[in-house]
Write an enzyme that holds these catalytic residues in place. Sequence first.
Site, short mmCIF file in Angstrom:
data_model
loop_
_atom_site.label_atom_id
_atom_site.label_comp_id
_atom_site.label_asym_id
_atom_site.label_seq_id
_atom_site.Cartn_x
_atom_site.Cartn_y
_atom_site.Cartn_z
CB SER A 83 -0.88 -0.02 1.25
OG SER A 83 -1.25 1.28 1.61
N GLY A 84 0.50 2.19 -0.88
CA GLY A 84 1.19 3.48 -0.90
C GLY A 84 0.96 4.25 0.39
NE ARG A 90 -6.83 3.86 -6.47
CZ ARG A 90 -6.26 3.96 -5.28
NH1 ARG A 90 -5.34 3.07 -4.91
NH2 ARG A 90 -6.57 4.93 -4.48
CD GLU A 135 -3.73 6.44 -7.20
OE1 GLU A 135 -3.59 5.36 -6.58
OE2 GLU A 135 -3.88 7.53 -6.62
C1 SPV Z 1 -3.46 2.53 -0.54
O1 SPV Z 1 -3.53 1.56 0.21
O2 SPV Z 1 -2.50 3.31 -0.55
C2 SPV Z 1 -4.52 2.81 -1.48
C3 SPV Z 1 -5.85 2.42 -1.14
O3 SPV Z 1 -4.27 3.42 -2.47
S1 SPV Z 1 -6.60 3.78 -0.50
O4 SPV Z 1 -5.81 4.30 0.59
O5 SPV Z 1 -7.89 3.28 -0.06
O6 SPV Z 1 -6.76 4.74 -1.53
MG MG Z 2 -2.50 4.27 -2.49
#
Ligand code: SPV
Ligand code: MG
Length: 565
Positions: free
Chosen positions: A50-51, A163, A118
């Site tokens: 996850s970012g 995305r 995305e």
């Molecule tokens: C992340 O996990 O960094 C995502 C998902 O991109 S969200 O935070 O829900 O956008």
């Molecule tokens: Mg993210």
Amino acid sequence: MTAFDNATATRAERLHQLLQSEQLEFLMEAHNGLSARIVREAGFKAIWASGLAISAQFGVRDNNEASWTQVVDMLEFMVDASDLPILLDGDTGYGNFNNMRRLVRKLEQRGIAGVCIEDKQFPKTNSFIGGERQPLAEIAEFCGKIKAGKDSQSDPAFCVVARVEALIAGWGMDEALKRGEAYRQAGADAILIHSKLSRPDEILAFAREWAGRGPLVIVPTKYYSTPTEVFRKAGISTVIWANHLIRAAASAMQLVAQEIAASQTLVHVEDRVAAVDEIFRLQDADEYTQAERVYLSASLAPRAAVVLAASRGAGLQALTTEMPKVMLAVAGKPLLRWMVDGFKKHAVNDITVVGGYRADAIDTAGIKLVINERHASTGELVSLACAIELLREDTIIAYGDLLYRGYILRDLLDSDAEFCVVVDSTAGQSQPASVTPAAGARDLAFCSGADTRELFGQRALLQRVAAAVDAHSPQRVDGQWIGLLSVRGKGRVRLQTMLARLRERPDFDDLDMPALLNALAAAGEAIEVLYVHGHWCNVNDLEDLRRAADFAHAQTPLAAAGTAQ
Ligand code: SPV
Ligand code: MG
């Protein structure tokens, strides 16, 4: 077509298979090596890098504040810590099509199975922070980025997930579907449709219209209360649990930090946090220990010492009410500390002390303490037996009440013999043959050759150690065993076996170290003798203690030349 074999498939193939699978699959968030390992142990089949979580564990915002190479470096730790396929949350691909090409090549080099990009603009902001204000990428530009990624991969199974942020940005369902279809046609292996609503309605509507054109991935962070069965029925391919380990870690760390700050003690948290051993396990510390045995050369092999320190010290009753003999101060520090410091100087770092009498008073810094609970009624071999499993292939066994010059230990450590004892030949010279030695003399050594000193390097073997010369069959005394024994290589197992045999004897409780040496010698073991000429002392009574202080003072760097004994 051959059946898919999970055991031999590459990570990319496994992720690809997971996206394609008919059943609902799950990706779990991880943000570093440790969490990647925890995800694997929990039974997940794949990881969402996850970012949000990776930037959070760096302590920065989810706005591309961490550079992409910093992210990729973290991914390398994750790949090393877990064999699961990892789908990177690659934000917008960190730039245009060209950045995307390089990203895919670098990810493949590091063993990453796929990347999700995305359709926003660099630098992005997390979708849950003012999502509707965020500009979307042009469809054509984003399709070019997908194509560039797909054209750059060398493993055909590497996955590019596209995305769609149209619902987040408030552009409506038609736009979301248009984008999803365009990205599918551009070559995306799956479409991630994202929503920030607390109900799954728009996701379900999208899934209905999408009608199984390709794998659909969702992130139900906001609509978390939706039963998973609903996703299954809607034909969703994969659910991402996107940030729950970083959030779990944050809560746990906050609670523990606040508790320790408020209470100024660890006692309330110890049972609520992972044991240190559990951290070692997660780091695979055992594997390191095994590898060390295989790869470290003998000279670098970890050396061990077992120090016998269970006795009170019969001749020192007045001083040893509160502490065992080895804790008596000699020239400013305990007897035992002189020995431990000497060991450490020679890289003997795995030190086990067998305590007994007032073991509670033993300073355990840098040592392992094991206790002979029956010290009052047993001898040295019972103490040694308490530490017998801790012997390594390169171990010094020592009486605890010794002081000696550094070279004695160095020379003993240099010996390649399976067994080697240090014998002081000056003690032999002072004991004329056929004369019973002075009271208190102990551990008289009888060897295959005397210390002629001219034949430097000649090998003498220990034949016997005795408390006194037998007046009826007098024999040359070659010296005194000073209480140092080195055991190497196969000698360790042979010593352990011999000790086990002696344990069978009814008088085992009374046996001392000479009994072990004698049993080894009688069994034909070659026990090499390292002759020394003084330069050591031991402490049995007050007079010894005074002499030990002089001896120790003479070893300190500022001692006048010639005073060392
Ligand atoms: C992340 O996990 O960094 C995502 C998902 O991109 S969200 O935070 O829900 O956008
Ligand atoms: Mg993210």
